[in-house]
Write a protein that holds these residues in place. Structure first.
Motif, PDB file in Angstrom:
ATOM      1  N   GLY A  51       0.068  -1.259  -0.429  1.00 15.04           N
ATOM      2  CA  GLY A  51       0.298  -0.086  -0.087  1.00 15.04           C
ATOM      3  C   GLY A  51       0.868   1.585   0.230  1.00 15.04           C
ATOM      4  O   GLY A  51       0.517   2.589  -0.143  1.00 15.04           O
ATOM      5  N   ARG A  52       2.139   0.896  -0.588  1.00 19.46           N
ATOM      6  CA  ARG A  52       2.996   2.942   0.035  1.00 19.46           C
ATOM      7  C   ARG A  52       2.916   2.759  -1.201  1.00 19.46           C
ATOM      8  O   ARG A  52       2.330   1.693  -2.380  1.00 19.46           O
ATOM      9  CB  ARG A  52       4.632   2.203   0.656  1.00 19.46           C
ATOM     10  N   SER A  53       3.298   4.359  -1.362  1.00 11.93           N
ATOM     11  CA  SER A  53       3.497   4.906  -3.105  1.00 11.93           C
ATOM     12  C   SER A  53       4.685   5.924  -3.024  1.00 11.93           C
ATOM     13  O   SER A  53       5.066   6.381  -2.418  1.00 11.93           O
ATOM     14  CB  SER A  53       2.176   5.104  -3.399  1.00 11.93           C
ATOM     15  N   CYS A  54       5.494   5.817  -4.842  1.00 11.07           N
ATOM     16  CA  CYS A  54       6.448   6.406  -4.808  1.00 11.07           C
ATOM     17  C   CYS A  54       5.390   7.188  -6.010  1.00 11.07           C
ATOM     18  O   CYS A  54       5.378   6.453  -6.844  1.00 11.07           O
ATOM     19  CB  CYS A  54       7.388   6.101  -4.880  1.00 11.07           C
ATOM     20  N   ASN A  55       6.194   8.386  -6.521  1.00 15.85           N
ATOM     21  CA  ASN A  55       6.079   8.732  -7.498  1.00 15.85           C
ATOM     22  C   ASN A  55       7.764   9.700  -8.436  1.00 15.85           C
ATOM     23  O   ASN A  55       7.328  11.165  -9.064  1.00 15.85           O
ATOM     24  CB  ASN A  55       4.836   9.432  -8.569  1.00 15.85           C
ATOM     25  N   GLN A  56       8.633   9.518  -7.766  1.00 12.33           N
ATOM     26  CA  GLN A  56       9.378  10.419  -7.993  1.00 12.33           C
ATOM     27  C   GLN A  56      10.655   9.818  -8.685  1.00 12.33           C
ATOM     28  O   GLN A  56      11.674  10.385  -9.081  1.00 12.33           O
ATOM     29  CB  GLN A  56      10.047  10.725  -6.595  1.00 12.33           C
ATOM     30  N   CYS A  57      10.353   8.576  -9.179  1.00  7.11           N
ATOM     31  CA  CYS A  57      12.102   7.802  -9.344  1.00  7.11           C
ATOM     32  C   CYS A  57      12.160   7.780 -10.699  1.00  7.11           C
ATOM     33  O   CYS A  57      11.086   7.961 -11.396  1.00  7.11           O
ATOM     34  CB  CYS A  57      12.023   6.414  -9.069  1.00  7.11           C
ATOM     35  N   GLU A  58      13.097   7.408 -11.345  1.00  3.71           N
ATOM     36  CA  GLU A  58      13.284   7.673 -13.142  1.00  3.71           C
ATOM     37  C   GLU A  58      13.838   6.267 -13.044  1.00  3.71           C
ATOM     38  O   GLU A  58      14.775   5.743 -12.724  1.00  3.71           O
ATOM     39  CB  GLU A  58      13.596   8.288 -13.725  1.00  3.71           C
ATOM     40  N   ILE A  59      13.446   5.694 -14.587  1.00  4.94           N
ATOM     41  CA  ILE A  59      13.772   3.902 -14.695  1.00  4.94           C
ATOM     42  C   ILE A  59      15.127   4.028 -15.215  1.00  4.94           C
ATOM     43  O   ILE A  59      16.030   3.476 -14.718  1.00  4.94           O
ATOM     44  CB  ILE A  59      13.228   3.996 -16.126  1.00  4.94           C
ATOM     45  N   LYS A  60      15.623   5.400 -16.023  1.00  3.23           N
ATOM     46  CA  LYS A  60      17.426   5.143 -16.086  1.00  3.23           C
ATOM     47  C   LYS A  60      18.171   4.697 -15.177  1.00  3.23           C
ATOM     48  O   LYS A  60      19.678   4.715 -15.219  1.00  3.23           O
ATOM     49  CB  LYS A  60      17.545   6.366 -17.481  1.00  3.23           C
ATOM     50  N   ASN A  61      17.886   5.862 -13.577  1.00  6.22           N
ATOM     51  CA  ASN A  61      18.985   5.404 -13.062  1.00  6.22           C
ATOM     52  C   ASN A  61      18.033   5.183 -11.652  1.00  6.22           C
ATOM     53  O   ASN A  61      19.138   5.041 -10.126  1.00  6.22           O
ATOM     54  CB  ASN A  61      19.461   7.430 -12.548  1.00  6.22           C
ATOM     55  N   LEU A  62      17.045   4.393 -11.352  1.00  3.79           N
ATOM     56  CA  LEU A  62      16.637   3.254 -10.549  1.00  3.79           C
ATOM     57  C   LEU A  62      17.565   2.277  -9.900  1.00  3.79           C
ATOM     58  O   LEU A  62      17.935   1.851 -10.856  1.00  3.79           O
ATOM     59  CB  LEU A  62      15.384   3.084 -10.725  1.00  3.79           C
ATOM     60  N   GLN A  63      18.093   1.916  -8.890  1.00  2.00           N
ATOM     61  CA  GLN A  63      19.134   1.344  -8.462  1.00  2.00           C
ATOM     62  C   GLN A  63      17.965  -0.388  -8.210  1.00  2.00           C
ATOM     63  O   GLN A  63      17.017   0.304  -7.087  1.00  2.00           O
ATOM     64  CB  GLN A  63      19.601   1.385  -6.749  1.00  2.00           C
ATOM     65  N   PRO A  64      17.983  -1.188  -9.074  1.00  4.64           N
ATOM     66  CA  PRO A  64      17.328  -2.426  -8.248  1.00  4.64           C
ATOM     67  C   PRO A  64      17.010  -2.923  -7.358  1.00  4.64           C
ATOM     68  O   PRO A  64      18.939  -2.516  -6.544  1.00  4.64           O
ATOM     69  CB  PRO A  64      17.820  -3.410  -9.557  1.00  4.64           C
ATOM     70  N   LEU A  65      16.890  -4.022  -6.726  1.00  2.00           N
ATOM     71  CA  LEU A  65      16.851  -4.660  -5.443  1.00  2.00           C
ATOM     72  C   LEU A  65      18.346  -5.193  -5.886  1.00  2.00           C
ATOM     73  O   LEU A  65      18.561  -5.872  -5.049  1.00  2.00           O
ATOM     74  CB  LEU A  65      15.830  -5.524  -5.058  1.00  2.00           C
TER      75      LEU A  65
END
Ligand SMILES: [Zn+2]
Ligand SMILES: [Zn+2]
Length: 357
Positions: A51-65
């Motif tokens: 249920g958390r949410s985010c709208n700040q990230c960008e695909i090109k520099n997102l660090q995966p888990l």
């Protein structure tokens, strides 16, 4: 009319009927696809990000888990074998609330290819928490879906991809081989150079589409799928009448499909040219033949890499010019059909007015 002309006309009518069969397929599966995509989104919201949410990230520099592993030579490798995985790059950023990275990981896990190859160009990561189709569109391999937001906007080919490439969506089907087969058939039909289809091919094509819509697990019980099957059975009748309206729609679908293809070719040509430039820059920078050889060995390349690339560009360019000719042909055909449709409409308006009087 000669026999030859008769036969050509018949094959063209088959081609139009084939196109209609795919239109009925879309009518029969789009609501189902939408339900499956919404359900999958619910699962992700509940189980993956609680249920958390985010709208700040960008695909090109997102660090995966997941993180990279090092191979025996000390080079960074993605554990699932992806060449362009974000885990390999430095200066990547974590999602501040652990939402986008968790969803990205879930998309990778559910992608059916090895290594997983979601199409990040089709999606807007900032809508992942609010718009289910933004996640589903990562499973469409072809480009051109970034501005589509509902099942209705997405063509038959895109809807088939959404099932074929998503392991979780596939659990709603009892057999998925036929989806892949049907996708190939659609490409064959719309990219057919003569706009023709043989009788036997048309029959097979309609039968396969019926088989998809009668998929035992869930589809068969749905009304929209059943309605589409009825239409397909009528379409199979020898005396089925093709209206200019139907014909226009099929030509428009074919035009859209060929235009996608043309954009894809354009992109491939650009990429190959960028590759050639990079390779040449590398070769010029390296001092002396020995250094070039060391460099090539390190990159695991052969001496004639550039020739192969040039050859590839040449092939792609000739394919693109054929594609452009077909786009022009279809555009003029659609113009003619539109004129006929308009005169039909004017005619029927006139009859209606006359009846009212
Ligand atoms: Zn990776
Ligand atoms: Zn985020």
């Amino acid at each position: 009319m000669s026999n030859q002309e008769d036969l050509e006309k018949k094959k063209y009518r088959n081609w139009v009927r084939g196109g209609l069969a795919f239109k009925y397929l879309k009518e029969g599966i789009k609501e189902f696809a939408n339900d499956v995509v919404q359900e999958e989104h619910k699962r992700i919201i509940q189980d993956v990000i609680s249920g958390r949410s985010c709208n700040q990230c960008e695909i090109k520099n997102l660090q995966p888990l997941h993180t990279y592993k090092k191979d025996h030579a000390g080079r960074k490798k993605c554990p699932s074998g992806k060449n362009s995985c974000n885990s390999l790059y430095t200066n990547q950023q974590r999602c501040p609330v652990n939402v986008c990275d968790a969803i990205m990981e879930d998309i990778l896990k559910n992608h059916a290819s090895t290594p997983p190859s979601p199409n990040w160009n089709n999606t807007d990561i900032q809508k992942w928490c609010s718009a289910p189709w933004e996640i589903a569109k990562c499973f469409i391999n072809a480009p051109g879906y970034s501005n589509k937001s509902t099942a209705d906007d997405i063509d038959t080919s895109g809807l088939l991809h959404v099932f074929i490439n998503n392991l979780s969506h596939r659990t709603h089907l009892s057999d998925d081989d036929i989806f892949v087969k049907t996708l190939h058939r659609r490409n064959e039909l719309f990219h057919s150079p003569n706009y023709e289809m043989e009788d036997s091919k048309l029959d097979e094509c309609i039968d396969e589409i019926v088989a998809i819509l009668e998929n035992e697990k869930e589809l068969k019980a749905r009304h929209d799928a059943q309605d589409a099957v009825l239409k397909l059975k009528q379409l199979k009748q020898e005396n089925f009448i093709i209206t200019t309206h139907n014909e226009t729609e099929v030509c428009r679908d074919a035009l859209a499909s060929i235009t996608y293809k043309s954009d894809e070719l354009e992109q491939k040509i650009q990429n190959a040219k960028v590759d050639i430039d990079k390779k040449q820059a590398e070769a010029t920078e390296a001092v002396g033949d020995e250094a070039k050889k060391v460099l090539r060995d390190a990159l695991g390349e052969s001496d004639n890499q550039n020739e192969t690339l040039y050859e590839r560009v040449r092939q792609l360019e000739s394919e693109r010019s054929n594609t452009r000719q077909r786009i022009t042909f279809l555009e003029s055909k659609i113009d003619t059909l539109d004129t006929i449709n308009q005169s039909h409409k004017a005619n029927s308006d006139y009859i209606e007015e006359k009846q009212e009087l």
